[in-house]
Design a protein around this motif. Sequence first.
Motif, PDB file in Angstrom:
ATOM      1  N   ASP A   1       0.827  -1.219   0.000  1.00 47.19           N
ATOM      2  CA  ASP A   1       0.000   0.000   0.000  1.00 47.19           C
ATOM      3  C   ASP A   1       0.861   1.268   0.000  1.00 47.19           C
ATOM      4  N   VAL A   2       1.819   1.313  -0.905  1.00 46.03           N
ATOM      5  CA  VAL A   2       2.718   2.461  -0.992  1.00 46.03           C
ATOM      6  C   VAL A   2       1.990   3.608  -1.698  1.00 46.03           C
ATOM      7  N   VAL A   3       2.009   4.783  -1.095  1.00 42.34           N
ATOM      8  CA  VAL A   3       1.414   5.984  -1.687  1.00 42.34           C
ATOM      9  C   VAL A   3       2.464   7.088  -1.670  1.00 42.34           C
ATOM     10  N   ILE A   4       2.834   7.571  -2.858  1.00 40.52           N
ATOM     11  CA  ILE A   4       3.774   8.681  -2.996  1.00 40.52           C
ATOM     12  C   ILE A   4       2.953   9.913  -3.385  1.00 40.52           C
ATOM     13  N   THR A   5       2.906  10.900  -2.504  1.00 41.79           N
ATOM     14  CA  THR A   5       2.056  12.085  -2.682  1.00 41.79           C
ATOM     15  C   THR A   5       2.897  13.264  -3.157  1.00 41.79           C
ATOM     16  N   ILE A   6       2.514  13.796  -4.339  1.00 46.63           N
ATOM     17  CA  ILE A   6       3.225  14.939  -4.922  1.00 46.63           C
ATOM     18  C   ILE A   6       2.303  16.147  -4.901  1.00 46.63           C
ATOM     19  N   PRO A   7       2.703  17.256  -4.283  1.00 42.52           N
ATOM     20  CA  PRO A   7       1.857  18.463  -4.311  1.00 42.52           C
ATOM     21  C   PRO A   7       1.832  19.063  -5.708  1.00 42.52           C
ATOM     22  N   LEU A   8       0.698  19.686  -6.055  1.00 43.88           N
ATOM     23  CA  LEU A   8       0.511  20.316  -7.370  1.00 43.88           C
ATOM     24  C   LEU A   8       0.137  21.778  -7.189  1.00 43.88           C
ATOM     25  N   PRO A   9       0.421  22.619  -8.183  1.00 42.10           N
ATOM     26  CA  PRO A   9      -0.017  24.021  -8.103  1.00 42.10           C
ATOM     27  C   PRO A   9      -1.543  24.097  -8.100  1.00 42.10           C
ATOM     28  N   SER A  10      -2.093  25.064  -7.411  1.00 40.60           N
ATOM     29  CA  SER A  10      -3.550  25.204  -7.342  1.00 40.60           C
ATOM     30  C   SER A  10      -4.059  25.967  -8.564  1.00 40.60           C
TER      31      SER A  10
ATOM     32  N   PHE B   1       5.858  -2.592  10.105  1.00 41.69           N
ATOM     33  CA  PHE B   1       6.821  -1.521   9.842  1.00 41.69           C
ATOM     34  C   PHE B   1       6.043  -0.367   9.225  1.00 41.69           C
ATOM     35  N   LEU B   2       5.967   0.773   9.954  1.00 42.45           N
ATOM     36  CA  LEU B   2       5.100   1.886   9.564  1.00 42.45           C
ATOM     37  C   LEU B   2       5.921   3.150   9.323  1.00 42.45           C
ATOM     38  N   VAL B   3       5.278   4.102   8.662  1.00 40.77           N
ATOM     39  CA  VAL B   3       5.892   5.408   8.404  1.00 40.77           C
ATOM     40  C   VAL B   3       5.301   6.438   9.354  1.00 40.77           C
ATOM     41  N   ASP B   4       6.158   7.120  10.103  1.00 44.42           N
ATOM     42  CA  ASP B   4       5.731   8.258  10.907  1.00 44.42           C
ATOM     43  C   ASP B   4       5.826   9.533  10.072  1.00 44.42           C
ATOM     44  N   LYS B   5       6.965   9.725   9.404  1.00 47.61           N
ATOM     45  CA  LYS B   5       7.141  10.835   8.467  1.00 47.61           C
ATOM     46  C   LYS B   5       8.228  10.436   7.471  1.00 47.61           C
ATOM     47  N   TYR B   6       7.945  10.641   6.185  1.00 44.22           N
ATOM     48  CA  TYR B   6       8.892  10.255   5.131  1.00 44.22           C
ATOM     49  C   TYR B   6       8.776  11.327   4.046  1.00 44.22           C
ATOM     50  N   GLU B   7       9.731  12.255   4.019  1.00 48.65           N
ATOM     51  CA  GLU B   7       9.602  13.424   3.166  1.00 48.65           C
ATOM     52  C   GLU B   7      10.881  13.658   2.355  1.00 48.65           C
TER      53      GLU B   7
ATOM     54  N   VAL C   1       7.729  15.989  -1.350  1.00 48.29           N
ATOM     55  CA  VAL C   1       7.112  14.714  -1.722  1.00 48.29           C
ATOM     56  C   VAL C   1       7.020  13.855  -0.463  1.00 48.29           C
ATOM     57  N   GLN C   2       5.848  13.294  -0.219  1.00 47.53           N
ATOM     58  CA  GLN C   2       5.636  12.482   0.987  1.00 47.53           C
ATOM     59  C   GLN C   2       5.348  11.037   0.605  1.00 47.53           C
ATOM     60  N   VAL C   3       5.823  10.116   1.435  1.00 45.35           N
ATOM     61  CA  VAL C   3       5.691   8.674   1.168  1.00 45.35           C
ATOM     62  C   VAL C   3       5.051   8.010   2.379  1.00 45.35           C
ATOM     63  N   SER C   4       4.146   7.078   2.112  1.00 46.81           N
ATOM     64  CA  SER C   4       3.574   6.254   3.186  1.00 46.81           C
ATOM     65  C   SER C   4       3.506   4.811   2.708  1.00 46.81           C
ATOM     66  N   PHE C   5       3.696   3.895   3.632  1.00 46.87           N
ATOM     67  CA  PHE C   5       3.594   2.466   3.313  1.00 46.87           C
ATOM     68  C   PHE C   5       3.417   1.688   4.603  1.00 46.87           C
ATOM     69  N   ILE C   6       3.174   0.398   4.459  1.00 43.31           N
ATOM     70  CA  ILE C   6       3.093  -0.519   5.595  1.00 43.31           C
ATOM     71  C   ILE C   6       3.770  -1.815   5.171  1.00 43.31           C
ATOM     72  N   SER C   7       4.463  -2.460   6.096  1.00 46.98           N
ATOM     73  CA  SER C   7       5.184  -3.684   5.764  1.00 46.98           C
ATOM     74  C   SER C   7       5.003  -4.696   6.885  1.00 46.98           C
ATOM     75  N   LYS C   8       4.946  -5.966   6.508  1.00 46.56           N
ATOM     76  CA  LYS C   8       4.851  -7.067   7.472  1.00 46.56           C
ATOM     77  C   LYS C   8       6.233  -7.607   7.843  1.00 46.56           C
ATOM     78  N   LYS C   9       7.279  -6.975   7.333  1.00 45.42           N
ATOM     79  CA  LYS C   9       8.654  -7.343   7.684  1.00 45.42           C
ATOM     80  C   LYS C   9       9.319  -6.126   8.309  1.00 45.42           C
ATOM     81  N   ASN C  10      10.005  -6.331   9.426  1.00 45.94           N
ATOM     82  CA  ASN C  10      10.615  -5.181  10.073  1.00 45.94           C
ATOM     83  C   ASN C  10      11.959  -4.848   9.434  1.00 45.94           C
ATOM     84  N   TYR C  11      12.388  -3.630   9.632  1.00 44.61           N
ATOM     85  CA  TYR C  11      13.584  -3.108   8.968  1.00 44.61           C
ATOM     86  C   TYR C  11      14.864  -3.633   9.617  1.00 44.61           C
TER      87      TYR C  11
END
Length: 511
Positions: free
Chosen positions: A406-415, A503-509, A468-478
């Motif tokens: 469930d990886v989501v890479i979020t890119i901001p866009l101009p309004s 394995f979770l993301v708190d902040k990934y920027e 750019v922000q990233v979020s994901f979840i993993s069943k294997k630890n780092y």
Amino acid sequence: MVLLAAAVCTKAGKAIVSRQFVEMTRTRIEGLLAAFPKLMNTGKQHTFVETESVRYVYQPMEKLYMVLITTKNSNILEDLETLRLFSRVIPEYCRALEENEISEHCFDLIFAFDEIVALGYRENVNLAQIRTFTEMDSHEEKVFRAVRETQEREAKAEMRRKAKELQQARRDAERQGKKAPGFGGFGSSAVSGGSTAAMITETIIETDKPKVAPAPVRPSGPSKALKLGAKGKEVDNFVDKLKSEGETIMSSNMGKRTSETTKVHAPPINMESVHMKIEEKITLTCGRDGGLQNMELHGMIMLRISDDKFGRIRLHVENEDKKGVQLQTHPNVDKKLFTAESLIGLKNPEKSFPVNSDVGVLKWRLQTTEESFIPLTINCWPSESGNGCDVNIEYELQEDNLELNDVVITIPLPSGVGAPVIGEIDGEYRHDNRRNTLEWCLPVIDAKNKSGSLEFSIAGQPNDFFPVQVSFISKKNYCNIQVTKVTQVDGNSPVRFSTETTFLVDKYEIL
């Protein structure tokens, strides 16, 4: 400054909570605290007192004392600053400065003390950071909320699909010169006197029931039955309005696929009487031109025992980490046993672990600026063109043993510039017009799918597409720290156990 111990004690010198930061026996710390009240000079207003070997730095708190025991060559000004921080931590967890309240929240206080001092030396932290570090998020609650939101979206999609079916049936009946069909299949030939809300509720309830073809209603004079009129148009207008605002409207097939995906990614966890939850959270900040600014990872093993006959056990920990993490056991865990044999057991083997309670028995921390430690690298290359910017984004998995879901890479866009024009893409994307973001969605990133790219064009400047922000979840630890076996203290007989790794993301920027 070398801090030997921090304690909350009574005015008689009885220890309520004590955390030792160097190797000290229980008899030694109890003797130091018992001697403390006898050394105090009531006629002077000093907040410290010295002996031949140690220095006591203290602060009265109603009927209690917050006491730091340090070496005599430590800096008294730093000692007093650290003492103030310790004193501010206690009201954060205890509603009253009383002995029973301190005892009830002793583990919370000990974990907070460990964030202030490590191996006898003060950490550069403030009260807000301590509160953040000791806060524990519930992964189960997040999963429950995600499943509930998915079910709500499916119900709304099914409602819209059903409304469209009824509207289409009305149109077909009008073209054939027949009267509009009623609401057959809802348990009666017609719904009389119902409201629109009742119709929607009934539609959602019938989602899981077999579909029955609508049956025509026999006219029997004037009737107040609910008829198919402009309601279908209202639904269409509502759906069109959602689309214009950037909302993604799912079809019935998409809803079914989402439901199936949810079932795959959220299977029920089979919990044994001895259950371990291994959770890691990562905070990472990278520069847009490359370079790791900071990466910090916190991990913990939480033990839950639901049967008191398994209270006296030992956990066999396998640590294959080669990145240099700092390990720390719970104060009640035998540290020497863990260091020598990688076994987690209580200092007093006759005692049992708490039953029906989550206990953090081992935690670890990794902080680095080494670029090779980044689990997932993101490169964003916006380049100006005649009408705006051409943006190329690529990802690469550096840790082949990880599997990110469930990886989501979020890119901001101009309004106010509309939707981006997508070129090549690996995976899927979502454009949120209200938040002005482009979400690049990838179900799985692993060794077989370790790299990918996205290209799009849109009006704007290169700086508009960061951070750019990233979020994901993993069943294997780092850090590759696992519990491989659980045995009884008496006889070393094996015990069945279950493990849940996250394995979770708190902040990934990428700034």
